[in-house]
Every structure is written in C-alpha cells, then in structure tokens.
Motif scaffolding. Sequence first.
Motif, PDB file in Angstrom:
ATOM      1  N   UNK A 217      -4.129  14.526  -0.006  1.00 48.93           N
ATOM      2  CA  UNK A 217      -4.825  13.255  -0.238  1.00 48.93           C
ATOM      3  C   UNK A 217      -3.893  12.057  -0.396  1.00 48.93           C
ATOM      4  N   UNK A 218      -3.319  11.597   0.721  1.00 47.62           N
ATOM      5  CA  UNK A 218      -2.465  10.410   0.661  1.00 47.62           C
ATOM      6  C   UNK A 218      -2.874   9.352   1.682  1.00 47.62           C
ATOM      7  N   UNK A 219      -4.045   9.516   2.288  1.00 48.13           N
ATOM      8  CA  UNK A 219      -4.439   8.638   3.392  1.00 48.13           C
ATOM      9  C   UNK A 219      -4.665   7.195   2.954  1.00 48.13           C
ATOM     10  N   UNK A 220      -5.046   6.973   1.713  1.00 44.79           N
ATOM     11  CA  UNK A 220      -5.427   5.631   1.263  1.00 44.79           C
ATOM     12  C   UNK A 220      -4.299   4.870   0.576  1.00 44.79           C
ATOM     13  N   UNK A 221      -3.096   5.434   0.557  1.00 47.28           N
ATOM     14  CA  UNK A 221      -1.967   4.786  -0.117  1.00 47.28           C
ATOM     15  C   UNK A 221      -0.965   4.338   0.936  1.00 47.28           C
ATOM     16  N   UNK A 222      -0.523   3.071   0.842  1.00 49.38           N
ATOM     17  CA  UNK A 222       0.423   2.538   1.826  1.00 49.38           C
ATOM     18  C   UNK A 222       1.856   2.594   1.310  1.00 49.38           C
ATOM     19  N   UNK A 223       2.746   2.952   2.205  1.00 54.92           N
ATOM     20  CA  UNK A 223       4.171   2.985   1.874  1.00 54.92           C
ATOM     21  C   UNK A 223       4.796   1.679   2.346  1.00 54.92           C
ATOM     22  N   UNK A 224       5.438   0.958   1.440  1.00 49.91           N
ATOM     23  CA  UNK A 224       6.068  -0.322   1.777  1.00 49.91           C
ATOM     24  C   UNK A 224       7.573  -0.120   1.912  1.00 49.91           C
ATOM     25  N   UNK A 225       8.076  -0.357   3.107  1.00 52.62           N
ATOM     26  CA  UNK A 225       9.500  -0.162   3.366  1.00 52.62           C
ATOM     27  C   UNK A 225      10.296  -1.393   2.954  1.00 52.62           C
TER      28      UNK A 225
END
Length: 562
Positions: A217-225
């Motif tokens: 369940x990680x589809x709704x979290x955005x990774x900011x580079x």
Amino acid sequence: MKGSKHALNWTTLLIAIPVGFAASLVTLAFRGIIELINHLLFGSSSEITEAMHVWPWILWPLLVGAGGLLAGFFLRYAVNIEQQQTLKTDYLEVINARLDAVPTKTSLFRALSSIASIGSGASIGKEGPMVQLSALCGSMIGKFLPASLNLKNSDVVAMAAAAGLSSVYHAPLASAIFVAEIAFGISALQRLIPLIISSAVAVMTMWTLGFRSALYPLADVNFHMDASSLFMTVIIGLCAGLAGWLLITLIARSKKLFSRVSSLPLRLGAGGFAVGLLAIVSTDILGNGYEVIVKVMAGDYLLPGLLLLLVLKTLATSLSVGSNAVGGLFTPSLLIGALLGVVLATCGLALHLPLGNSLLYAAIGMAAVLAAVSQAPLMAILMVLEMTLNSSLLFPLMIAAVLASMVVYRLQSASTYPVVSNHFNRSEAKYDFDNMRVAELIIPGAALKPQESVGQALAVSSLKRERYVYVINDEGAFLGVVSIHEISRKVLAQEITLDSPVQQVMDDNFPCVYQNQSMREGWEAFALVTLERLPVLNNPHERRFLGALTKTSLIQKAQEFL
C-alpha cells in the motif's frame, strides 16, 4: 499455421495466452494447498506469523523442525532421481540449456518438499515452487504442440515461468524481464515479447478471479526527489549491496555447514529447528515475510524492533536456504530490503535530514536488496513499481537497484542463480575477446634463413609437424614461407634437390597478421584462408617475425562466450 525459425512469430504469441492462463491457475492451486495445511495445523487462515501463536512457544522449534524433516525426505527422493538420470530440474536451467522438458517427477517432489517447509514456517518464499510448477505446466503443454510449429519446449517453459511469477507478484513486465534477464541473458528482445503476453494474461486472470489490488500500500504517497532524498537513496543502494552480498555469503556458508549432515531429512530438520529457535524471539521471521512488509510500510515497528527483525530474518533465511529447503528468495529479500530501507531512513530523520515519509524508503530498499541478491536490477525495479503502483518511485528505484547490484558484482559474490554467473562469465569472455590483441596468443614458429636447404626445411617440418616453414632474413624480417608439399613435389620431379636453398621454393606473398591487431581481425584473416596458422609480424613496415597465431587458439577463446 506454419512455424518459423525465429523466436518471435504469431504462433508463439497465441500459445502464450493459454500458457499464461494455465500458469495462474497452478499458482492458485499451490496457494490453496498451503492454506489447507495452515487450517490443518493451526485451525486458522491467518499467516504463519500469527497462526503459530496457537501452539505454545516451546513447541515452535519442533513444528518448524518437523516440517523441515518431512521436506528433507521429499527432497532426498528428488535429488536421487536427478543424480541417477542426470536431470536438470530447475526451470531456469531448462530454459538456458534449451532442454526438451521440465522433469515431472522431480519437480513434484521438490514442490512437496517446499510445501512441507513453507507450511511449517521456514523462512523462504513461495514463489520458487510456484514458478517451478508453472514451468512444469508449460512443459506439459509444450509436449502436446505439433512439431510443425517449430517451437521449442524450453520457450514454452519460459512463458509459463514468467506467467507463474507474475501471478505471484502481480507484476507482468518485471516477471517477463526476470526470465529474460536470468535465463536468456536478455540476448534477444524477440524472445521477451511472448513472455510479456503470457505474464499479462496471467495477471488478467488473477484480476478476473478477484485478486486485483496492489500488493503493497504505497500508491497514494509521492516521493519527492531532492538532495537529501537522493543522498539517502544512494546510501540505501550501497548498504543494500552489502546486505545482499552478506546474505549470499551467509547462505553459502550455511550450505557448507549443513553439508556435513549427509541425510537430507535430518539436514532440513536441523535447519527448521534452528529457525524455530529464532522464532522464539519473534515469529515475524517465519514464512516468506509478505505480511511483515505490510506492517513495516504501515509503521508498526520502532527502530529497535526493525533492527532486531533485520538481523533475525537474515539469519533465518540463511538457515532455511542453507539447509536446502526448497523455496524462493524473492519475498525474504524484499522483507530484508524493506527493513533496511526504513532503518536507514529513520536514522536519517534522527539526524534531521528532510526525508519526508520514511516508509517510502522501504520500497527503495526492497528493490535494492532484490537486485543485489538476484543480480537482475531491471527486474527488481519493475517488480517494485508494479507491486506498489507508485510511479514516483521510478528514479530512486533505478539508482538504488543499480548501485546495489553493482556492489555485489564488484565484490565478485556468487549469484543466487548459477545461470547469472554463466551469463556474466560469457559477457566478460566476450569483452576480453573484443579487447585482446593478437600478441597475447602468439606461439613460437619454425623459421629458416633463405640460404638454408630444403632438406633442413623438411627436417624442421617433421619435428614441428607444420605444413609451412617460415623464412626470415638475418635481421629477423619475414620474407615468406616454404610449403612442405611443394618441396616434396619438386624434389620428386627432380626440379630441386635436398641441398637446394629454400629461397628457390619460397612463397613471398603469404598472408600474415600483426601483433597489435584485434582478435576479431585475426578471426577475419583466418576466414579468408584454409590455413591452421598464420605468421605474426610486429608491424607492416619492419615486418619482423614474432611467431604464429593458430586457428585453434582463436576458437578456444571464442568458445568461452559462444
């Protein structure tokens, strides 16, 4: 429909559809058997980490050990058959060696061994036997295909293996890439297309039967580079490489340790007992680790618990695999990676690095450790992307997975899959061949001066067993060659005597190669003549004779990568 000698054709694509459908049903059947065993042993449909609590902790080592003992009996029977019949059971070996079929009996007994290990809580993944059985199913389908289709059984096995793996992880592209990377060495893109078709059909079948959601369940979290997250990604990649190398090393040492126990049942029983002892500390080390990954991503563990579980899971997996328990390393590697990623990110947050959600780094660690252990980074990247359905993770996954696999590669660790080592060896041999120079394969060659007699040439030829004797001047410059057959013909025709100088029968227009030419240029030179050896000169201007290059030596070097 007429077959084709090429790997990519319409027939192959059409066959991939039923193969993918059948492979998905095989994986569901295997999963159902494991659930049935859980009901019988624990009266529960919960995962093994929860179900084990039905029994008192004092019995956990006995339960896992008993499962290992039973698994050992099944595995011993399979190994005996393989040794007697010199069979290769593993589907990757079958694909790589282009064998006729996956052996049925040994595959089934290895699957039974795996069921006994997994059902009792051994720290191994379910994907190994699931994919093996899918490959067996594909092999059986391949046997019924008409010979006119000109489709090798190993190609159908590859489709089924990719479909079986995608059924387990709902990751069709990663599964196809895995089989292509590991078994084929991804040598031809044409061979990848049917695997994608088969894998996609398998996932569509799973969706139709109700198994549609992302595994993690990680589809709704955005990774900011940014600079901090990039730094942490690099650290995770490097540490994951070391963790993968450590796991591979521990498994190798565990295998060496357990090899002292000659009886397979006792060996697997001892491994199961050891894992059961570790389970007294935490039952989360049991099983393949899927549900624990979900807990890690949900933030259910504090840093001390994460560290403890990371150490215990690594040891438990090393013991289970080292004792020859039949199963996969995918999910255990994913759990180790998830734990490592969150541990490092948590430490980074404690140092006040602006990393955002530390749980996202679980996915980065998963891809990195999986890439390190499997040495298939492209597969690892795609698999974690497909399992999380989070496209924002693409770049950090690429960085971490490539770094991790590179660390393991540079440490020269043996691969989890021997086929990978074969591909690496062939690739390195091809690189060496392309970069070698003729000078590295020079052997001595018999040479005479122009004034020496043809009788001496015959004597040298008889001693060295060479058809041609080279002629050089006093400075060592190459002048030409004399043919022993030509000397014999002219002596019999009384055109010359044995005392005649060799310059009378010398061929001054003989082909040659130069010491700084590449192996490929040497190969091309031999392609133009029917000679076994060619003279090697230092350069086209001085033409100083150095020795000879043989066709046999070139073939032997090329054989290392062909």
